[in-house]
Design a protein around this motif. Structure first.
Motif, PDB file in Angstrom:
ATOM      1  N   LYS A 126       0.846  -1.208   0.000  1.00  0.00           N
ATOM      2  CA  LYS A 126       0.000   0.000   0.000  1.00  0.00           C
ATOM      3  C   LYS A 126       0.872   1.245   0.000  1.00  0.00           C
ATOM      4  O   LYS A 126       2.021   1.226   0.460  1.00  0.00           O
ATOM      5  CB  LYS A 126      -0.939   0.011   1.214  1.00  0.00           C
ATOM      6  CG  LYS A 126      -0.228   0.081   2.554  1.00  0.00           C
ATOM      7  CD  LYS A 126      -1.241   0.219   3.690  1.00  0.00           C
ATOM      8  CE  LYS A 126      -0.518   0.295   5.029  1.00  0.00           C
ATOM      9  NZ  LYS A 126      -1.439   0.457   6.157  1.00  0.00           N
ATOM     10  N   CYS A 127       0.305   2.339  -0.490  1.00  0.00           N
ATOM     11  CA  CYS A 127       1.001   3.623  -0.489  1.00  0.00           C
ATOM     12  C   CYS A 127       0.961   4.197   0.936  1.00  0.00           C
ATOM     13  O   CYS A 127      -0.109   4.273   1.542  1.00  0.00           O
ATOM     14  CB  CYS A 127       0.333   4.588  -1.464  1.00  0.00           C
ATOM     15  SG  CYS A 127       1.157   6.193  -1.561  1.00  0.00           S
ATOM     16  N   VAL A 128       2.144   4.571   1.457  1.00  0.00           N
ATOM     17  CA  VAL A 128       2.185   5.087   2.822  1.00  0.00           C
ATOM     18  C   VAL A 128       2.677   6.539   2.880  1.00  0.00           C
ATOM     19  O   VAL A 128       2.796   7.122   3.952  1.00  0.00           O
ATOM     20  CB  VAL A 128       3.084   4.198   3.725  1.00  0.00           C
ATOM     21  CG1 VAL A 128       2.418   2.865   3.966  1.00  0.00           C
ATOM     22  CG2 VAL A 128       4.476   4.014   3.132  1.00  0.00           C
ATOM     23  N   GLY A 129       2.969   7.114   1.724  1.00  0.00           N
ATOM     24  CA  GLY A 129       3.412   8.508   1.728  1.00  0.00           C
ATOM     25  C   GLY A 129       3.677   9.013   0.331  1.00  0.00           C
ATOM     26  O   GLY A 129       3.981   8.240  -0.577  1.00  0.00           O
ATOM     27  N   GLU A 130       3.539  10.323   0.157  1.00  0.00           N
ATOM     28  CA  GLU A 130       3.828  10.924  -1.143  1.00  0.00           C
ATOM     29  C   GLU A 130       4.321  12.346  -0.943  1.00  0.00           C
ATOM     30  O   GLU A 130       3.726  13.127  -0.216  1.00  0.00           O
ATOM     31  CB  GLU A 130       2.583  10.923  -2.031  1.00  0.00           C
ATOM     32  CG  GLU A 130       2.855  11.488  -3.406  1.00  0.00           C
ATOM     33  CD  GLU A 130       1.690  11.312  -4.371  1.00  0.00           C
ATOM     34  OE1 GLU A 130       1.828  11.732  -5.525  1.00  0.00           O
ATOM     35  OE2 GLU A 130       0.650  10.763  -3.959  1.00  0.00           O
ATOM     36  N   GLY A 131       5.460  12.658  -1.560  1.00  0.00           N
ATOM     37  CA  GLY A 131       5.994  14.014  -1.516  1.00  0.00           C
ATOM     38  C   GLY A 131       6.090  14.559  -2.928  1.00  0.00           C
ATOM     39  O   GLY A 131       5.558  13.973  -3.874  1.00  0.00           O
ATOM     40  N   ALA A 132       6.774  15.689  -3.076  1.00  0.00           N
ATOM     41  CA  ALA A 132       6.902  16.306  -4.401  1.00  0.00           C
ATOM     42  C   ALA A 132       7.683  15.413  -5.357  1.00  0.00           C
ATOM     43  O   ALA A 132       7.380  15.341  -6.544  1.00  0.00           O
ATOM     44  CB  ALA A 132       7.605  17.655  -4.264  1.00  0.00           C
ATOM     45  N   VAL A 133       8.684  14.694  -4.823  1.00  0.00           N
ATOM     46  CA  VAL A 133       9.579  13.924  -5.689  1.00  0.00           C
ATOM     47  C   VAL A 133       9.148  12.474  -5.835  1.00  0.00           C
ATOM     48  O   VAL A 133       9.211  11.901  -6.919  1.00  0.00           O
ATOM     49  CB  VAL A 133      11.035  13.985  -5.146  1.00  0.00           C
ATOM     50  CG1 VAL A 133      11.974  13.144  -6.003  1.00  0.00           C
ATOM     51  CG2 VAL A 133      11.518  15.426  -5.096  1.00  0.00           C
ATOM     52  N   LYS A 134       8.706  11.846  -4.745  1.00  0.00           N
ATOM     53  CA  LYS A 134       8.434  10.406  -4.830  1.00  0.00           C
ATOM     54  C   LYS A 134       7.226   9.951  -4.018  1.00  0.00           C
ATOM     55  O   LYS A 134       6.816  10.606  -3.065  1.00  0.00           O
ATOM     56  CB  LYS A 134       9.671   9.604  -4.425  1.00  0.00           C
ATOM     57  CG  LYS A 134      10.336  10.002  -3.144  1.00  0.00           C
ATOM     58  CD  LYS A 134      11.671   9.276  -2.995  1.00  0.00           C
ATOM     59  CE  LYS A 134      12.377   9.658  -1.718  1.00  0.00           C
ATOM     60  NZ  LYS A 134      13.083  10.911  -1.795  1.00  0.00           N
ATOM     61  N   LYS A 135       6.712   8.791  -4.440  1.00  0.00           N
ATOM     62  CA  LYS A 135       5.680   8.062  -3.704  1.00  0.00           C
ATOM     63  C   LYS A 135       6.354   6.917  -2.975  1.00  0.00           C
ATOM     64  O   LYS A 135       7.285   6.300  -3.510  1.00  0.00           O
ATOM     65  CB  LYS A 135       4.650   7.458  -4.662  1.00  0.00           C
ATOM     66  CG  LYS A 135       3.514   8.347  -5.040  1.00  0.00           C
ATOM     67  CD  LYS A 135       2.505   7.546  -5.848  1.00  0.00           C
ATOM     68  CE  LYS A 135       1.333   8.411  -6.254  1.00  0.00           C
ATOM     69  NZ  LYS A 135       0.345   7.669  -7.058  1.00  0.00           N
ATOM     70  N   VAL A 136       5.883   6.607  -1.769  1.00  0.00           N
ATOM     71  CA  VAL A 136       6.488   5.535  -0.978  1.00  0.00           C
ATOM     72  C   VAL A 136       5.434   4.461  -0.705  1.00  0.00           C
ATOM     73  O   VAL A 136       4.321   4.770  -0.257  1.00  0.00           O
ATOM     74  CB  VAL A 136       7.049   6.080   0.349  1.00  0.00           C
ATOM     75  CG1 VAL A 136       7.740   4.957   1.120  1.00  0.00           C
ATOM     76  CG2 VAL A 136       8.018   7.227   0.094  1.00  0.00           C
ATOM     77  N   PHE A 137       5.806   3.213  -0.977  1.00  0.00           N
ATOM     78  CA  PHE A 137       4.899   2.077  -0.797  1.00  0.00           C
ATOM     79  C   PHE A 137       5.461   1.112   0.241  1.00  0.00           C
ATOM     80  O   PHE A 137       6.635   0.715   0.161  1.00  0.00           O
ATOM     81  CB  PHE A 137       4.721   1.315  -2.116  1.00  0.00           C
ATOM     82  CG  PHE A 137       4.071   2.116  -3.203  1.00  0.00           C
ATOM     83  CD1 PHE A 137       2.694   2.103  -3.372  1.00  0.00           C
ATOM     84  CD2 PHE A 137       4.839   2.897  -4.060  1.00  0.00           C
ATOM     85  CE1 PHE A 137       2.089   2.843  -4.381  1.00  0.00           C
ATOM     86  CE2 PHE A 137       4.257   3.636  -5.066  1.00  0.00           C
ATOM     87  CZ  PHE A 137       2.879   3.617  -5.232  1.00  0.00           C
ATOM     88  N   LEU A 138       4.624   0.759   1.223  1.00  0.00           N
ATOM     89  CA  LEU A 138       4.965  -0.380   2.077  1.00  0.00           C
ATOM     90  C   LEU A 138       4.933  -1.616   1.192  1.00  0.00           C
ATOM     91  O   LEU A 138       3.961  -1.843   0.465  1.00  0.00           O
ATOM     92  CB  LEU A 138       3.947  -0.499   3.213  1.00  0.00           C
ATOM     93  CG  LEU A 138       4.026  -1.777   4.048  1.00  0.00           C
ATOM     94  CD1 LEU A 138       5.373  -1.910   4.748  1.00  0.00           C
ATOM     95  CD2 LEU A 138       2.892  -1.817   5.072  1.00  0.00           C
ATOM     96  N   SER A 139       6.009  -2.383   1.216  1.00  0.00           N
ATOM     97  CA  SER A 139       6.128  -3.540   0.325  1.00  0.00           C
ATOM     98  C   SER A 139       6.690  -4.718   1.098  1.00  0.00           C
ATOM     99  O   SER A 139       6.987  -4.621   2.294  1.00  0.00           O
ATOM    100  CB  SER A 139       7.024  -3.198  -0.875  1.00  0.00           C
ATOM    101  OG  SER A 139       6.540  -2.048  -1.551  1.00  0.00           O
TER     102      SER A 139
END
Length: 335
Positions: free
Chosen positions: A69-82
């Motif tokens: 699932k997606c756990v964060g998003e900033g201007a540069v990148k999206k972060v996914f718990l994997s």
């Protein structure tokens, strides 16, 4: 806090005696070395795995890593718990193609700066703009106070533990200012929230730097200074030399904005440490002892501010002093 016959710093009296004897710095100041320090460059060790594994390639990331699932998003990148081989991991992907240079700079920094101060790199795929790192479930430092309010962590909500987090933070700034690449400036730091979002809180309550997308290099001997972005910065959180110096009557123009050095990071230390210390019993005593070094950090002239090394050494001496005083029964009040 006044009027007690014992130390005004609660909880510290329970500190084991070995932490407060002798002239050396107390043990809790040091982060335990993370596994990456035990593996050669380009390798990592994770969780129960005994052997060092090479950083995962594009193929390995595509076939062995499963997004949850997606756990964060900033201007540069999206972060996914994997997930990778039953380990929870963090998968970062480019969110804005216009910022791919920032993303690749962050990857380069992540590779070059692997240490106990930086989140552990597990692999990357440059052509797909993907970075795989160790997952830390407590998230960024923005959630520190919420975490310490939870019943399971309330026992950690002490001046001692909070001050150790501040020491971790200053140690990271010191590492960046004295990195293998040279003197790096933490540019993603225009307000407190932005600073806190760049760092992670580990499950054993230490601090790691996680976002390295904006780390320009200062080289004073070569006349190389930096500017944090190309837009006008405002507010009291940023250092005075980061503010437009020509007044409101002159419109901001990036080419006319003077560059600066790493002492912008020193200016911000008191505000970040103040957040760490919070409002627990004993934190005002710590602030009292930090007054002089923090006043020095806020000198308007950057050249008069202390180095990160001086701030770190002062923090550690103060922690040692406070632990010793708190461990001695019947200690007179410090204020």
């Amino acid at each position: 806090m006044q009027g007690r016959g014992r130390s005004t710093l609660p909880g510290a009296a329970r500190t084991p005696a070995h932490l407060v004897t002798g002239p050396e710095e107390p043990e809790p100041v040091r982060q335990p070395d993370v596994d990456s320090s035990l593996c050669p460059f380009g390798y990592f060790r994770l969780g129960p795995l005994k052997n060092c594994s090479p950083w995962l390639s594009c193929e390995a990331i595509n076939t062995e890593v499963r997004k949850l699932k997606c756990v964060g998003e900033g201007a540069v990148k999206k972060v996914f718990l994997s997930e990778w081989k039953e380990n929870k991991v963090s998968l970062s992907q480019l969110a804005n193609s216009e910022l791919k240079d920032d993303f690749l700079h962050g990857l380069k920094m992540m590779k070059s700066l692997q240490s106990k101060y930086v989140v552990k790199l597990l692999g990357y795929c440059e052509k797909q703009f993907t970075i795989l790192t160790q997952y830390h479930p407590l998230g960024s430092l923005k959630s520190l106070n919420e975490m310490l309010d939870l019943p399971r962590y309330k026992g950690l909500n002490t001046w001692h533990r909070r001050f150790m987090l501040a020491i971790d933070y200053v140690s990271i700034i010191h590492y960046l200012h004295n990195s293998p690449l040279g003197t790096l400036v933490m540019c993603d730091s225009n307000n407190l929230d932005k600073v806190l979002s760049q760092y992670l809180l580990t499950s054993d309550f230490h601090v790691l730097v996680n976002d390295l997308d904006a780390l320009p290099l200062v080289n004073k001997s070569a006349g190389r200074l930096v500017k944090c972005g190309h837009r006008e910065l405002q507010g009291e959180f940023v250092a005075p030399e980061q503010l437009w110096p020509y007044g409101e009557e002159v419109p901001f123009e990036d080419d006319l904005m003077p560059p600066y050095d790493e002492k912008t990071d020193i200016w911000k230390i008191p505000d970040v440490s103040n957040f760490f210390l919070g409002h627990v019993e004993g934190s005002d005593i710590v602030r009292f002892h930090l007054f002089d070094i923090h006043a020095a950090c806020k000198k308007k002239n950057p050249a008069e501010r202390p180095s990160a090394q001086m701030v770190m050494d002062t923090y550690r001496k103060i922690l040692t002093l406070l632990l010793r005083e708190a461990a001695m029964p019947g200690t007179r009040e410090m204020l």
